[in-house]
Design a protein around this motif. Structure first.
Motif, PDB file in Angstrom:
ATOM      1  N   LEU A 118      29.483  36.138  39.105  1.00  0.00           N
ATOM      2  CA  LEU A 118      29.685  34.820  39.702  1.00  0.00           C
ATOM      3  C   LEU A 118      29.953  34.923  41.198  1.00  0.00           C
ATOM      4  O   LEU A 118      30.378  33.960  41.822  1.00  0.00           O
ATOM      5  CB  LEU A 118      30.832  34.094  39.003  1.00  0.00           C
ATOM      6  CG  LEU A 118      30.552  33.731  37.544  1.00  0.00           C
ATOM      7  CD1 LEU A 118      31.792  33.157  36.898  1.00  0.00           C
ATOM      8  CD2 LEU A 118      29.407  32.740  37.458  1.00  0.00           C
ATOM      9  N   GLY A 119      29.762  36.104  41.767  1.00  0.00           N
ATOM     10  CA  GLY A 119      29.882  36.259  43.203  1.00  0.00           C
ATOM     11  C   GLY A 119      31.268  36.587  43.706  1.00  0.00           C
ATOM     12  O   GLY A 119      31.471  36.702  44.921  1.00  0.00           O
ATOM     13  N   GLN A 120      32.242  36.772  42.817  1.00  0.00           N
ATOM     14  CA  GLN A 120      33.579  37.112  43.277  1.00  0.00           C
ATOM     15  C   GLN A 120      33.682  38.619  43.482  1.00  0.00           C
ATOM     16  O   GLN A 120      33.365  39.402  42.595  1.00  0.00           O
ATOM     17  CB  GLN A 120      34.641  36.656  42.275  1.00  0.00           C
ATOM     18  CG  GLN A 120      36.068  36.847  42.797  1.00  0.00           C
ATOM     19  CD  GLN A 120      37.110  36.416  41.784  1.00  0.00           C
ATOM     20  OE1 GLN A 120      36.936  36.605  40.586  1.00  0.00           O
ATOM     21  NE2 GLN A 120      38.195  35.829  42.255  1.00  0.00           N
ATOM     22  N   THR A 121      34.102  39.040  44.654  1.00  0.00           N
ATOM     23  CA  THR A 121      34.248  40.451  44.939  1.00  0.00           C
ATOM     24  C   THR A 121      35.561  40.976  44.375  1.00  0.00           C
ATOM     25  O   THR A 121      36.469  40.211  44.039  1.00  0.00           O
ATOM     26  CB  THR A 121      34.223  40.709  46.445  1.00  0.00           C
ATOM     27  OG1 THR A 121      35.389  40.117  47.040  1.00  0.00           O
ATOM     28  CG2 THR A 121      32.962  40.131  47.080  1.00  0.00           C
ATOM     29  N   ALA A 122      35.666  42.300  44.306  1.00  0.00           N
ATOM     30  CA  ALA A 122      36.912  42.901  43.841  1.00  0.00           C
ATOM     31  C   ALA A 122      38.101  42.522  44.723  1.00  0.00           C
ATOM     32  O   ALA A 122      39.175  42.206  44.196  1.00  0.00           O
ATOM     33  CB  ALA A 122      36.757  44.413  43.749  1.00  0.00           C
ATOM     34  N   PRO A 123      37.976  42.535  46.070  1.00  0.00           N
ATOM     35  CA  PRO A 123      39.113  42.081  46.890  1.00  0.00           C
ATOM     36  C   PRO A 123      39.493  40.629  46.626  1.00  0.00           C
ATOM     37  O   PRO A 123      40.681  40.287  46.621  1.00  0.00           O
ATOM     38  CB  PRO A 123      38.610  42.270  48.329  1.00  0.00           C
ATOM     39  CG  PRO A 123      37.586  43.347  48.225  1.00  0.00           C
ATOM     40  CD  PRO A 123      36.905  43.111  46.908  1.00  0.00           C
ATOM     41  N   GLU A 124      38.497  39.766  46.398  1.00  0.00           N
ATOM     42  CA  GLU A 124      38.800  38.367  46.087  1.00  0.00           C
ATOM     43  C   GLU A 124      39.536  38.254  44.759  1.00  0.00           C
ATOM     44  O   GLU A 124      40.477  37.453  44.616  1.00  0.00           O
ATOM     45  CB  GLU A 124      37.503  37.553  46.056  1.00  0.00           C
ATOM     46  CG  GLU A 124      36.886  37.323  47.424  1.00  0.00           C
ATOM     47  CD  GLU A 124      35.496  36.728  47.335  1.00  0.00           C
ATOM     48  OE1 GLU A 124      35.018  36.210  48.362  1.00  0.00           O
ATOM     49  OE2 GLU A 124      34.878  36.779  46.248  1.00  0.00           O
ATOM     50  N   ALA A 125      39.121  39.047  43.779  1.00  0.00           N
ATOM     51  CA  ALA A 125      39.797  39.046  42.486  1.00  0.00           C
ATOM     52  C   ALA A 125      41.234  39.524  42.625  1.00  0.00           C
ATOM     53  O   ALA A 125      42.144  38.974  42.008  1.00  0.00           O
ATOM     54  CB  ALA A 125      39.037  39.929  41.506  1.00  0.00           C
TER      55      ALA A 125
END
Length: 321
Positions: free
Chosen positions: A49-56
């Protein structure tokens, strides 16, 4: 979980959009006040869904507060710590971590990774607790129990020789393998935990377990004691610590039932001096889940306010040093 399924989905699994809730009352056991158990999550990321690991990671910290513990998956023997074995944003937070080094059992037993692991140990940061696992959840992965045991002993001996005191080694099995009547469901031909751990544990610091509540409704849900106690008892019987690399309960349960499972699990963890850390598995993991407490970005996955507040309270109780 079933290793083959989770390994395929792990890179895409992760944490979800932030939910900020008040901290619920933490379990009031004698040991809870000492804050000896570190609580956190797996890092993950909703990559599809386009969420990066840092965003998570930022979403998880927003929801739960500073994490006391994280499960990490470099899955190789890279010798770079910051940005390699540990993502930069986790490294800089000085978070306690449990790092999986992959599953190249044959390579370890041939000595192919000795030099790299020695370098990793010699350069390890000394400002946080660090645990390693290797070939975690080996049930059904195609190598023999004897080969897995040989690899664990080889890496544990290197740890004992080269690691600073804050670095530990903790081989990990599926939670069902610790259960006296369920180990056979983990994989065809699986054997009990006592067979897997029937080797020289002198240089092993802890047993690891991935503990899941597999019930698909409130009526069929396992009690936390049913899921957790066998692993706690196993570690105690070996005189070792226990790390919970993954903890999960299905979204099929009601929010209240999941919150109760988590509260009861935390109470058991807090009451056992052997338990050092537990990470919730923030992932939907496809058909096997969903396990996530935080709502999945871009979807209508259920919000779990009581469950999130319960885990937030546990995270907040983690030691700060």
């Amino acid at each position: 979980m079933f290793e083959s399924t989770r390994r395929k989905t792990l890179a895409a699994a992760g944490l979800c959009a932030a939910v900020v809730l008040p901290i619920a009352a933490h379990a009031t056991t004698a040991d809870a006040a000492t804050g000896h158990v570190r609580y956190g999550v797996n890092p993950g990321g909703w990559r599809s869904l386009g969420q990066t690991a840092p965003e998570a990671y930022r979403a998880a910290v927003s929801a739960y507060g500073p994490l006391g513990f994280m499960r990490l998956w470099p899955n190789n023997f890279t010798t770079t710590w910051r940005g390699g074995l540990i993502p930069t944003y986790v490294y800089d937070a000085k978070t306690a971590v449990y790092i999986n080094l992959g599953s190249d059992v044959a390579g370890v037993n041939k000595g192919a990774h000795d030099a790299a692991f020695t370098r990793i140990l010699q350069t390890a940061p000394k400002d946080r607790p660090i645990w390693f696992s290797f070939a975690h959840e080996p049930e059904g992965d195609g190598f023999t129990v004897a080969a897995w045991q040989q690899a664990q002993m080889r890496l544990a001996k290197l740890k004992a020789r080269y690691a600073p005191a804050n670095v530990k080694f903790a081989p990990l099995l599926m939670g069902s393998t610790f259960h006296p009547s369920r180990y056979k469901v983990s994989a065809s031909g699986n054997v009990p935990w006592s067979t897997w751990f029937n080797f020289d544990l002198t240089n092993v610091d802890a047993l690891g377990a991935d503990l899941y509540q597999w019930g698909k409704s409130d009526a069929t849900a396992d009690a936390a004691a049913t899921v957790v106690n066998p692993a706690v008892s196993a570690a105690r019987s070996k005189g070792k610590d226990l790390l919970v690399g993954e903890l999960g309960a299905r979204n099929n349960l009601s929010d209240g039932a999941r919150a109760k499972f988590l509260r009861d699990a935390v109470t058991i963890f807090d009451a056992s001096p052997a338990v050092k850390a537990a990470a919730y598995f923030e992932s939907d993991n496809g058909a096997k889940g969903p396990w996530n407490l935080l709502p999945k970005p871009g979807s209508n996955s259920p919000h779990m306010p009581q469950s999130i507040a319960t885990w937030k309270s546990a995270v907040a109780s983690s030691p700060t040093s």
